[in-house]
Structure formats: C-alpha cells, structure tokens
Design an enzyme around this catalytic site. Structure first.
Site, short mmCIF file in Angstrom:
data_model
loop_
_atom_site.label_atom_id
_atom_site.label_comp_id
_atom_site.label_asym_id
_atom_site.label_seq_id
_atom_site.Cartn_x
_atom_site.Cartn_y
_atom_site.Cartn_z
N ASP A 116 -42.31 -0.40 -4.49
CA ASP A 116 -41.04 0.33 -4.42
C ASP A 116 -40.67 1.05 -5.71
OD1 ASP A 116 -40.43 -1.81 -6.04
OD2 ASP A 116 -38.76 -2.56 -4.85
N HIS A 117 -41.29 0.71 -6.85
CA HIS A 117 -40.83 1.22 -8.13
C HIS A 117 -41.52 2.51 -8.59
CE1 HIS A 117 -38.33 -2.22 -8.83
NE2 HIS A 117 -38.18 -1.96 -10.12
N ASP A 181 -37.99 -9.34 -10.50
CA ASP A 181 -37.06 -8.23 -10.62
C ASP A 181 -35.68 -8.83 -10.80
OD1 ASP A 181 -36.88 -5.05 -9.97
OD2 ASP A 181 -35.06 -6.10 -9.37
N ARG A 463 -26.59 -0.53 -11.92
CA ARG A 463 -26.77 -0.48 -13.37
C ARG A 463 -26.56 0.95 -13.84
NH1 ARG A 463 -31.52 -4.27 -14.68
NH2 ARG A 463 -29.88 -5.80 -14.31
N SER A 699 -33.27 -5.68 -16.90
CA SER A 699 -34.30 -5.99 -15.92
C SER A 699 -35.20 -7.14 -16.35
CB SER A 699 -35.18 -4.75 -15.68
OG SER A 699 -34.40 -3.67 -15.24
N ARG A 701 -38.13 -7.66 -17.29
CA ARG A 701 -39.22 -6.81 -17.78
C ARG A 701 -39.96 -7.54 -18.88
NH1 ARG A 701 -36.84 -1.24 -18.63
NH2 ARG A 701 -36.44 -1.64 -16.45
#
Length: 784
Positions: A116-117, A181, A463, A699, A701
C-alpha cells in the site's frame, strides 16, 4: 478451523464473498483462542486481586508466563505471545530481510504483507496503480516470493491500505496483533489490541520468540451523550489529541468506555483508535458491543461474532477497574474540530478556524481537500461525504478546491462504485485515487503549487507534520473529518462554518448544507471487488526469493558486529537537533520509500530533515575532521569510512563511560540513553546525536534506528523518546549494561575542560544480551 483450547469449531460461511474472505483470512495455525485468554486472565486477576481494565485483560491474556510474570503498569517489561503479524510493503522489505537473516524456515504465527505504501498519487487510481506495478516490480516480486517461501500471506498492490484490510479480515475482539506501521491501532475499533512496531519486533514474533512490551499504563476516556449532526468520530480523537498533545499518551493504552460508545459505528471507533498514534499511545481500544458484532457479520465473520458474544465478559472492562488517568467527553456537546497546521494536536473548533487563521496569517484559501486514507475511508465515511457532494451538485455547485478521494480497500472501492458514491464524488470535482496510502504518507506528485509556496490543504488523514504530504514545508496541512473536508473543499476556504454559513449557487441563491448522512454498512452487503490475495503454498522448498545482487533497491543484510567489550570513547557529536525530530526528519518517506529494502542507499536520507541547532539550517553540519560543512549523511560517512580491528581483540569488559568529543552544552535535565549495537568504526571517529523531547515521534520506521547504526552512530542522547522509536529494531538500545543503572557521559570541550552527566536508560537483561551479541538477530542465531 477456530481453535479453542483443546477443542475446535469449524468455520461455516454462507456466501461466495464470505468464503473468499474466510479463506484469505485463516492461514494454517490461525486461532481465536478465547479459552486460553480467559485462563490467563483468571490467573492474573487472582494474583493482582483487583478488577482489570479491558486493555489489561487482552494484554495479560497473552502473557507468555501469567504465573511468574512481574506486572507493574509503567515499569516492568511483559513477555507476550501476539496472535499474528501484519506488515506494509515499505517496512516489510526490511522485516523480511531480517527474517531471512535469522535462518528460520517458516514464520511461527500467521503473518501478512500488504502493498500500500509504494503507489504514488499522480493521475488517478487505475493509471497510478499500473505505474506503481511497473516501477516497483522487483520489490513486489521480492515480497511475493519471500512471503511464499516463509509462509506469509501477500496482498497485492491495489488491495488496499493495510489497516483497512486488517479491520475487514483479521481483527476481532480480544486478538493481539502487531503491525509494522504506526497506525496499526486502527484495529482497536474491533476490540483488538493492535500495536505498531518496528520490523525487528515483527521478526521476534514471526520467529516464535516472546515479544517484549513495557507494561502499559491505561488512560480511560469516558464517553457520554450521543454523536449527531456535523460531529463525527474523528472529532473525538481530534479533541483528545488537543488535550493530551503528541506525547501525552506515551507508555499508555487509551481505553474508551462509557455509555457514549454505543453511538459510534465500528469503523468510527477504528478512526478514533487509528489516530491515537498521534498522541504517542501504545494503542487504543474499545469494548466489545453490538456495533462490532454487526460489522463482523457484514464482513463474513459471523462465527467469530458468536464466539465474542460467548466470551463477552472478557472483552469489556471489569466493573470498578481503575485507570491511571480519566478524560470525560460528552459527545452531545462535542463540536466539529480541525487540527493543525504542522502538528496533529493543535486543536480548533471548526467554527473558530477562520478567525484563528486570519490572526496567525495562515492562508485561508483551501487549495486541496483530500478524503480517505487508513483513518477515514470506510463505507460510512464515503457515504457522509457523498451526501454533502450531492447537495452541492443539486444546487449547481462543484468544489472550488481540488478534491481527491482515497478508498481504503478494494472492497470499499468496489462497493462505493456499485452504490453510486464514487460517481457523486467524481461529479463534484473529485479524483478517485488508488486503494493505497498516497498523499497521506507523502506519495503525492503534486503539481498545483511550487515548493516553498505558502498554501493550505485540508485532509481526513491522521498526520500533518511539516512537508508530510507534499514535501513542501510551506504547506499548511489541517486534519479533520471527511465531511468537514468535503464542505471546505466545496466552499474553497477555511473561513467557512458549515453549521451556520451559507453557500451561493451560480444563480445567486443562498443555501446551507444539511448535516451529512450515511449508512454505517451497505444494505446490499459489500462487493469484494477483484481478488488480490496470494496465499502461501504449503510446500515452499523449491521457492526462490527474488533478490538481484546488483539491485539499488534491495540488499541482503550483513550481520552487525558484536560489542567490542570496551567503553565508547572519543565520539563526535554529529548533530545537535533543534526542536521536534520525528521519524520523517530522521528518515524521510516520499521518494525515499523506494530504498526501504536497501539499507546503504536509504541511509543517504539520515537526518536530512532535522534542524541543526548550531546554524538553524537543515542538512548542513560541520565536519569536525575537516572544518567544512556538509550534509548529515555525508559527514557521517566520512567519519565512518571502514571498520577497524581491535588491537587486543577483547570482547569482554563493561561499558561505564561515554566520551563525547565536542563542545556540547548539556540540556538542563536527565537524559535517556539508547546505544547503537555497532563496534567502533575507523578514522577513529564514532558519533552520537543529541536531541530534544519525544525524539522519533511518528511512523514505525526502524530505518530511523538502523541508519545511524549503519553509518557509525553509537548513541542517541535526548530528553525523551517516543514509544514507537524506542521499539524500532534491536539496533537502538538504552543501556549501561545493568538494568536500572545510569551511564556516565564525559563531555570533552574544545578548550580541554570536561563535564560529566548522568544518562538514564531502560535496558533489561534480554536487551543486554542483544547488545553483547551485536543485535537481536545475532542473538537469535546464537540460540538456534
């Protein structure tokens, strides 16, 4: 089969749609194990001798050792057994590379990858999706083949956003799911404990290792009254964010309860939980109720709904349970809110935003309105937005602002197309984008303004950090509900209160929008759309993982070196960061997403968005060896150069001192410490980063933790860390190698003087072993 202790019940399905969803959902080993959870809850309740919150029931219900586990909210670390793992494609690349490095043949729990990213919004859904498949072919091939090899389900590009897919297929009351995520808490709308983590945490769970989580405190939000009119579920979390701020939920689970809960749809509850990530919360959750039951029936999970009814006492808080903090919100009095710009906790009533914008010099003209995303892309959201668009169209109006629509899943896209919502939203001026994250995460090829041009956008996203959506630091982004976005896009200005203000038709007629309406669920059931799921084969020994050694997007990982057993000395300060430093500042997204599977290449974005306190510049720091100024990653690479061998080869010893070679002025407070697990690098220069409060907000990340490690960083020293950054990878740790013992930092000033400061950490014994081994993955291999 739904495994219940030693017994089992077969999952029955009543339609082709339900059968398809059920087959994709329940991989071998998947279970709805309420009996085991109930057994654990009884043990813990007896030990603690007090009523339990819902959060505690689900979390403690997943303890690896409910009898022996020390439990103290906000202090002890829990060893947990989550039920499943979900990974989005950007983070899944590194997570799967790490799992491959572990040497294990198959994942130990049901796991899925969601593409999806990597889909950039540019023209429209179909064209953007096709371009993404071509541009990202090698990444999708890697993820598909790695999933097939190691037993991980693969949702192809176009399937939808990970959190919407989880809500439609995998979340259920009482499940514990971890996802790579930060908005994984979306699943709390179905009474699930869903927590955003880094890839290394996911690897732990996929490897069958108990997962560690600091025992969360519990913040209670008691809801009374009833939602109505222009007020939506989004306004609940916008209000809470204004109360708690971006760090007020750190270390806690936010648990909603009270009579007002029943006035919120299941997907509305998911919206509230989703954006709980913006207050730093571990996760958010709602108690099981009839709205969840209805949603599970609508998405082919009637059998789980029946089981949830049977075990309902374990899926709601105990009467008399105590919260660490309680917030009261009367939904009948709550007004529509809009938060921003530049931070999601700057809350304003919509009725006041026009005046506030004028006072602060924020652009009043709304350039773009964007609805959808993982936060607000349900059937109900789209229906309420379409009801407003239909009113405008009936009066001859279209949106004055640009308008985009992002469906959360293929199922939502197909259903709103079938039921006419998509056409209404297109007719009013909207462009329907791909079923993907798109502009919400910066995957937006925006053309209408130049970089640096001051402008305003309104979104239903979660965000709105500086440059988050379009890489333009001058864009003033506001977050609000889909219905308010739609109204402001039609009006074209922030200075519009849809509850009281009028619009003007082409013939001069004045009219006021009626409050939005929309069905919670489609009356004709959901249309599943295209089949986009790849189930892993039972036999995968012949499957080869597709990684081209010459690729600039994928790179197999090399093990990090073990700790050398000596103090960390003579380190430079790479950068002292000024103010807010989110994961977007540390490891930018947008165009950098393409390198998420290549650690060396993506390390070229290390801290390029952070502000240097020395000169207030971005990506401009002084190289202490040459005296020249350069980019942060460039200077870090110059410091690193090549690895060197220890003269004595010692692997023993105990770290007791950090020597920071810099004219560093310490903050007037105690610091937390997180040590990198790398050995010293040549040129004689290792380095540290100095930051402020809530470092690493944003995020999940782990690249923000891996990149400093890869480029020779040894420590991050700040006032406080955001929760999700602290759980990103065993590469960024917090220890002086004795739990609870602070570490001393010796600061060597340029004039030869020295200062010493004490730094706190939160390392436990297991994390110490990770440090000594070089990483959690290295330790995993040692134990095989």
């Amino acid at each position: 089969v739904l495994a219940l202790g030693t017994g089992a019940r077969r999952l029955h399905v009543s339609s082709a749609f339900s059968a398809k969803v059920a087959m994709s959902r329940f991989e071998p080993g998947s279970s709805v194990n309420y009996e085991k959870m109930r057994e654990n809850i009884k043990i813990v309740r007896k030990r603690l001798n007090r009523p339990l919150t819902l959060s505690e029931k689900i979390v403690y219900g997943h303890l690896d050792d409910p009898v022996g586990q020390e439990i103290d909210r906000g202090r002890t670390y829990l060893r947990l057994r989550p039920d499943r793992v979900a990974m989005q494609d950007a983070t899944a690349q590194m997570a799967m590379l790490q799992f491959i490095s572990s040497g294990l043949p198959k994942v130990a729990v049901p796991s899925t990858i969601h593409c999806d990213h990597l889909i950039e919004a540019q023209i429209g859904g179909a064209q953007d999706l096709q371009r993404a498949k071509e541009v990202n072919q090698e990444v999708y091939n890697f993820l598909a083949t790695a999933g097939a090899k190691y037993g991980v389900g693969f949702w192809k590009p176009g399937s939808g956003i990970i959190h919407q897919i989880i809500l439609e297929n995998y979340a259920y009351p009482g499940v514990m799911l971890i996802g790579t995520d930060s908005h994984t808490p979306n699943g709390g709308g179905l009474g699930a404990i869903c927590i955003g983590v880094g890839g290394a945490d996911a690897v732990d769970v996929m490897a069958g290792i108990p997962w560690e989580l600091k025992c969360p405190k519990v913040i209670g939000v008691r809801l009374t009254g009833t939602l109505s009119g222009w007020t939506s579920p989004k306004d609940v979390i916008l209000k809470v964010a204004g109360i708690l701020t971006v760090k007020g939920g750190t270390g806690a689970i936010v648990e909603y309860h009270g009579p007002g809960v029943d006035s919120i749809s299941c997907t509305g509850m998911a919206t509230i939980c989703n954006m709980g990530a913006e207050i730093g919360a571990t996760t958010s959750v709602f108690p099981y109720n009839h709205r969840m039951r209805t949603y599970m029936h609508a998405t082919g999970r009637g059998d789980i709904a029946s089981l949830s009814d049977e075990f309902k006492d374990d899926l709601v808080p105990d009467k008399g349970c105590e919260y660490d903090q309680v917030i009261e919100i009367n939904l009948s009095e709550l007004k529509p809110h809009i938060n921003g710009p530049f931070t999601p906790d700057l809350a304003h009533p919509v009725s006041e935003i026009g005046a506030i914008a004028k006072k602060n010099g924020w652009p009043l003209e709304v350039k773009v309105g964007l609805i959808g995303s993982c936060t607000n892309s349900s059937y109900e959201d789209m229906g309420r937005a379409a009801s407003l668009a239909k009113q405008a169209l009936d009066k001859g109006l279209k949106c004055k602002a640009q308008f985009t629509v992002t469906p959360g899943s293929e199922q939502i896209r197909a259903t709103i197309e079938r039921d006419g919502y998509a056409k209404i939203l297109s007719d009013v001026g909207g462009v329907v984008l791909a079923n993907a994250c798109g502009p919400c995460i910066g995957q937006w090829d925006r053309k209408d303004v130049k970089k640096g041009e001051k402008n305003t956008i309104v979104t239903s996203f979660n965000r709105n950090f500086t440059a988050r959506n379009d890489a333009n630091p001058a864009t003033h982004a506001f977050v609000t509900s889909p219905e308010i976005v739609t109204a402001l896009a039609i009006a074209g200005t922030l200075n519009f209160n849809p509850e009281t203000d009028y619009l003007t038709t082409p013939n001069g007629e004045k009219f006021k929008l009626e409050p939005p309406t929309g069905d919670e669920l489609p009356s004709r059931d959901f249309d599943p759309g295209q089949d986009t799921y790849q189930h892993p084969p039972k036999e995968s020994s012949s499957v080869k993982v597709d990684v081209n050694p010459a690729s600039n997007r994928l790179q197999l990982l090399e093990p990090f070196d073990k700790w050398h057993g000596k103090d960390l000395e003579d380190m430079r300060v790479l950068i002292k960061v000024k103010g807010k430093c989110t994961t977007d500042h540390i490891s930018a997204a947008g165009p950098w997403l393409k390198f998420r599977g290549h650690l060396d290449n993506i390390s070229n974005n290390l801290l390029i968005g952070a502000v240097n306190i020395e000169n207030d510049a971005v990506n401009k720091i002084k190289n202490q060896l040459t005296g020249e100024y350069g980019g942060v990653p460039d200077v870090a690479r110059h410091y690193k150069v090549t690895k060197y061998k220890l003269l004595n080869g010692s692997e023993n010893g105990r770290v007791s001192t950090l020597a920071l070679h810099s004219a560093l002025q310490p903050f007037p407070c105690m610091f937390d410490l997180r040590l990198m697990l790398s050995s010293p690098q040549a040129n004689g220069v290792n380095w540290v980063v100095i930051g402020d409060e809530n470092y690493g907000e944003g995020s999940s990340r782990e690249h923000a933790a891996l990149e400093p490690r890869h480029l020779g960083g040894r420590a991050i020293i700040v006032k406080s860390f955001a929760r999700i950054h602290g759980k990103c990878q065993g590469s960024e740790m917090k220890n002086n190698f004795g739990p609870g013992k602070p570490v001393t930092a010796v600061i060597k000033h340029s004039d030869g003087s020295k200062d010493s400061i004490s730094l706190n950490h939160t390392f436990n014994e297991t994390q110490i072993e990770w440090f000594q081994a070089g990483s959690a993955l290295n330790r995993m291999k040692e134990l095989q």
